[in-house]
Design an enzyme around this catalytic site. Structure first.
Site, PDB file in Angstrom:
ATOM      1  CG  HIS A 109      -4.476  -3.593 -14.369  1.00 29.04           C
ATOM      2  ND1 HIS A 109      -5.109  -2.431 -14.714  1.00 29.04           N
ATOM      3  CD2 HIS A 109      -4.274  -4.271 -15.533  1.00 29.04           C
ATOM      4  CE1 HIS A 109      -5.314  -2.411 -16.033  1.00 29.04           C
ATOM      5  NE2 HIS A 109      -4.794  -3.500 -16.553  1.00 29.04           N
TER       6      HIS A 109
ATOM      7  CB  SER B 284       9.576   0.275  14.413  1.00 28.84           C
ATOM      8  OG  SER B 284       8.784   0.918  15.386  1.00 28.84           O
TER       9      SER B 284
ATOM     10  CE  LYS C  29       7.061  -2.688  10.225  1.00 36.51           C
ATOM     11  NZ  LYS C  29       6.489  -1.365  10.134  1.00 36.51           N
TER      12      LYS C  29
ATOM     13  CD  GLU D 158       9.493   2.577   3.273  1.00 35.15           C
ATOM     14  OE1 GLU D 158       8.429   3.066   3.647  1.00 35.15           O
ATOM     15  OE2 GLU D 158      10.293   1.991   4.052  1.00 35.15           O
TER      16      GLU D 158
END
Lengths: 439, 439, 439, 439
Positions: free
Chosen positions: B156, B278, B284, B291
């Site tokens: 969880h 980025s 970044k 992803e």
């Protein structure tokens, strides 16, 4: 009775109902598996000294009592008990006091539900295979009986070449035999025991996972305890994929039957006992069970999709999302098993209208045979013969459809269906069943 | 050059383009298979007397030339040729005249494309299995190297119990090995030769389907000629399902890695060579390949769904809908093979920050171990011990995470990963490859 | 009681059960709508002279009695009655004799079920919109209360730039308001009355379809009688798509909450009343309702997919496949309405840990602000400033997060949330409800 | 040229290729939108003092040059440039030096791609609506021309009641007009400008988002900057859902046409210009474009599913997963627009065989009319009359189909198609187009 994890606070009532959902009802079909798992677990706890022999015997007896109650339909799961595991542990504690409180040693509901569902799926595969076997036999009989009954085979819904109802039934027979391989493959992958993986990370007691795996008749222990939990949903997907392939076959068979029994075709006749009428139109007799099979095949594909998507972006370990995998699993199993039985019944009852089928043989159906004929007789190159015939379609002569289909004798053609190979494969379908009966 | 079915009328141009679609481009990856199939077919036609030895040799040579051109990337399919079959037959006719016009004797584009795609899928399964093998070895090495490196296992998203990076890698290793079984099962089902089924209804010549099946290295002839065509899309679905299971594993692995490399966790460190920045934010470094794997797993599931739905409600025999099954098939194969390689590269480069992992071990992570400890030491029933510890969480003491994980030694636990069983299974992964190399 | 279409033959029992399926249970939620439709239909039959005034009054009274019984939960549908329409007509005939046998004049179960489901969907849209309104108000209140509470906004799970909980809640507020537009659009499309389309082809009596449409409060008659039947499933798809968009929003919200309440983050704190424990691990308090919302969003997407696929390849007119559209429709409606309520309750109870949020602001979070700062102060071109800051990340200074978020005041930024626009849109959400109450 | 985020390290080459994927090719259709967005952005930067008038003019001119190059098909995106944004900024910097480096001030590729795709989708909705309009007009003309041409309407593939080709075409006309409402609803929701939302969290400069929204012709600014990024994929889903509803209509229309042009029916005749032949069977003329439309409707549903699933479990803010939403979006738009055109062409060319249609009217087709006749003439209750006729089907008399269909004159029946209402709605379809032309 209280929940297993109770520790002095109550859940918000609406959210509690939301989380429980239909579980008290859905889990009823897992009661027997939950008890079997618990008996194996108790035997193991006894062996490693957590339970005395006497405690084990008490637990075993009480669990067998629950199995009886469940078989009689009198075991219930209260809404505030959440799930089958809680209901069973509460029953044991009510009945056996302290001894009941020991049953959950060294396990979690996570590996318990994994085990329950695994046992359920194993049985469902055997059941589905048995239904596949029944339909295969009906298809084989249908194919044998109709080997010499021609109909116009089609591609693109258009008339293509001579075919036979034997070829048609044989096609689905072979397709279902391949589906049975998928069921068997699913069985072999999921025949691993997850019990003892606990909450994904094992336990600090030296439990004997081989003992429980053997007691439950699994071919092996599912080794890595984290993988056991990661396979929740994954294994359901493997089974439902196999079921969805069966449903695709049934849907194609249904689509053919609906089309070929449309009045303008009339090649097949459905008995009225399969055909409800309309509330408005007195003449209607509709092929409803076939339409429902077609629609239900979309529902089983949706079950597959739901399962795959539910687990797709979850991190490792147990996540509550898994609860939602039970509904599509149960639905897919029930639907497929019932649809196989319905198709078997329909195939037993459906009639081929041979005269109508023969009427369908208009001359152009023999065009391709004529092309190949010219090649053999005159040595014209194929593409040349093709163009000649294309230009002379009007002068094509009609042949005898029966002779035509029986004269095609290469492997798998209408005159050489090869049903004996399928016969052999049908015989092997009971391997899984025998395996399970030995347990 | 004209189309194979030309007979004196033109298609409406917009509709023609619509029907051709991307086929001239998509079919490029089938050229070699189409030629191999044609060589086998020609050998068979020669044996049954349709072609002379000389004609066969000419055809074989020309087809081998096309294979060379295709391997060099110089064979093209013109838009008005529709597909690979037309381009190849046109090439042969241009080159060999009348002999070229004979190649299509006793076959249809229907069984040709079935054969092409079948051969393609067989190779893709071998390729995918090889990539699975590579990743399995990387996972095994990772597991071995990190057997004693603990992290807080979770359920969880919350802290659950002590785990190890060895356990984590081992879980995916075993999952991929099960996926390899799915690939193998898919291979075994689709290793049947559809050539000779023609337009779903066989032909009136006594073709030798066993000869072509043997020449192409198939384990068997796909017997029933109607089934051969009905299995279009069905078999693609079986393969893509296996691929989608691989992608689900990679997606879960990626989800874990993304989560565990979030700065607040910091348990994993991705090398910058995997992390684009980025355009706006100078600091970044993003886990983009992970992803994308996660997103691509949804795309492959969509491929599966598209295939299953395309064939779900089709009647028997060839329908043009089948053309639409190529795009998702190729996409699913490419995506899975590439994603496996990317995951292998990432796993080779990723670093575990052991200190960060150890910092994560707050006291409550040992609560469950304490419960089981009390059972062993004091004989308290489990549910009792559970409630005691739940009330005394604040006074829990922290243990040594390393000792903890190594002390759990039942089958599949952190101290007993059982990697040797996986080792054995990895070795068996090359069976399919060997099989194919013998061909 | 007999079936409506009975004409001297029985259905095969297993197939009959298969066809009836869960309808007797599912249809219970349509009883009231079925009766309302029948009252309107009877009024129309009376007006065109098929029923006398007295017959109409009798039918109306009996139908209202059924409505009462249904509201009390005491109206039942026997298994051999198949569906709600049969149960209602049988009730009328039992009670009123010959008069009951007149109610089905000039209609079919096809347009009856269309009308029932249309009325059901209309009510569900109003219900869902009301729940959206409740959650929107909670989001607005949450956004107002947390306008000045910063947290580190992220992209790719990595720290990106300063954000605020006001911005976070405002994002979902605006998203749900857009979803409400989808609900409204769905309402407007399905607010057409299908009654009178009969079995897809109208009837030979001059029925007054405008009268029944008005009596049932529809904005219009669904004109073309074939379209009425073709829209079965289609309209369900339109509604479920809107519901699935709501579920996607809730799933994203849940994903954020689960992530941000993971212990290493700790930015959000869920009250224990939302968090069940583990049966094994005493310390666990799990975000289960959020995980279930995430999983249920996949289930609603599966409902959408099932509906779209069921109708995708059906020919015009009624097909029995439509029966399978009820289960996913009811499931999607119930799930979405409940999930909205759960999310509202959670948002009311969840706490932001401001200190933890502030601790999260490490220096690099301000890198982008520094880039823009250099542009304004020194006139450096953006790409230049970006590279400078990228090289000097270590020397970045931390700013005050609160000041930072309040200083960003362009439209829609953290310092200018524009909640007043949403306020206006929330007020307009009751338009549909008012509309329905006027009926 | 270097990447926008370059800062001294290289990406692993295989992973770099994996991440770039097909973007250099896919993004070509976004070049014009990217430049338009940049022109608006530059105008805004000029207004707030970041750019001088001169710099703005230079940028505008260079961007217009790119637009020209793109329109001529000569603007390319290099593989190592990753995407359209990089290619455009590199072009500007190559051409304008320092000025080019300023264009990215106060924006991110995140809001840039959002804007590009938003502009693309707006244009695609207008294009799709225009194609819907074309097909609607063709359907209206077809309906008018065939108002008095009967055919046997069917349910469950069985003969049901008299219908007309006017009714048939009118059904699809009204369905498509409802789809156009979905397109319009999608337009209204996505007609909000995301530019200025940057990387989901706005910027510290006081940018003028209203100015850019106005310059790009958006109805409004998409207010909340986090919502702007959260709506990626969500809005694509809304549009693709509308497209999938169109494809469902086309698929049903195609299914009808394929069925009704099967030789045993022969009610419809497809011109040969739409019907490719077989490579093997000389007589074949297959309804391939209709089959492809049917198959492509499954592909567009798969696109919808992929999009919804990709975003379903993502946290807030930009995630690289979004990149995968472009392929299904472009595919769904292209496929739907082309399919609409193909259906328009087919409907213009297809012929109704009136004689065949009349031959289809066997006596039982008039059974329901006889039931209603008895009610009107003798006052028999419906259910009674239904049973009488059911028993006397053999003695039913055939009526004149034409008279029959024209005598049914209630709203929406064959004798009262209500095409004038559709006429009005067709006229309104150009509202969106006009709106866009004014921009």
């Amino acid at each position: 009775m209280s929940k297993l994890w109770s520790k002095g606070y109550d859940l918000q009532p609406f959210i509690e109902r939301f989380m429980t959902g239909d579980d008290p009802k859905l889990d009823l079909r897992l009661v027997i598996y939950d008890c079997r798992g618990s008996i194996a677990h108790a035997a193991m706890l006894c062996k490693i000294g957590i339970l005395t022999e006497d405690e084990y015997e008490q637990l075993k007896k009480a669990l067998e009592e629950i199995i009886s109650l469940s078989e009689n339909g009198t075991f219930t799961i209260a809404n505030d008990e959440e799930d089958v595991h809680t209901a069973v542990e509460n029953f044991l504690t009510r009945k056996l006091g302290e001894t009941g409180k020991k049953i959950h040693t060294a396990r979690s509901r996570n590996d318990q539900i994994l085990t329950d569902v695994r046992l359920y799926m194993r049985d469902q595969i055997i059941l589905a295979t048995k239904q596949v076997e029944t339909l295969c036999k009906t298809l084989r009989d249908f194919a044998k009986k109709h080997t010499e009954i021609p109909y116009v085979g089609r591609t693109h819904y258009q008339k293509a070449m001579p075919s036979s109802w034997g070829l048609w039934a044989g096609a689905f027979l072979e397709s279902l035999l391949d589906d049975a391989e998928l069921l068997k493959g699913a069985y072999q992958i999921l025949d691993q025991c997850p019990l003892g993986s606990a909450a994904s990370y094992g336990v600090s007691l030296l439990i004997d996972r081989q003992l429980t795996a053997d007691a439950l008749g699994f071919a092996a222990v599912q080794n890595n305890v984290l993988y056991a939990n990661n396979s929740r949903g994954k294994f359901e997907g493997i089974l439902i994929h196999a079921l969805s392939q069966i449903m695709l076959d049934l849907s194609k068979m249904a689509t053919d039957m609906i089309l070929f029994s449309a009045p303008e075709m009339g090649y097949l006749k459905l008995p009225v006992a399969f055909c409800p009428g309309s509330s408005l139109m007195p003449q209607k007799k509709n092929p409803c069970p076939l339409e429902l099979i077609r629609a239900k095949s979309a529902a089983v594909t949706a079950d597959l999709f739901q399962i795959l998507e539910t687990v797709r972006a979850l991190p490792s370990g147990y996540n509550r999302d898994f609860q939602e995998t039970k509904r599509p699993l149960f639905h897919a199993c029930d639907t497929t098993v019932d649809s196989l039985e319905v198709m078997h019944l329909i195939l037993e009852g459906i009639a081929v209208d041979e005269e109508a089928c023969l009427r369908g043989f208009t001359n152009e159906v023999f065009a391709t045979d004529e092309v190949l004929n010219r090649i053999q007789q005159n040595g014209v190159p194929f593409r040349e013969a093709y163009r000649q015939v294309a230009e002379q379609l009007d002068s094509l002569e009609k042949s005898d459809p029966k002779k035509n289909i029986l004269a095609k004798i290469h492997i798998g053609a209408t005159g050489n269906l090869g049903l004996e190979c399928s016969e052999e494969r049908i015989k092997n379908l009971n391997q899984l069943r025998n395996l399970s009966e030995k347990r």
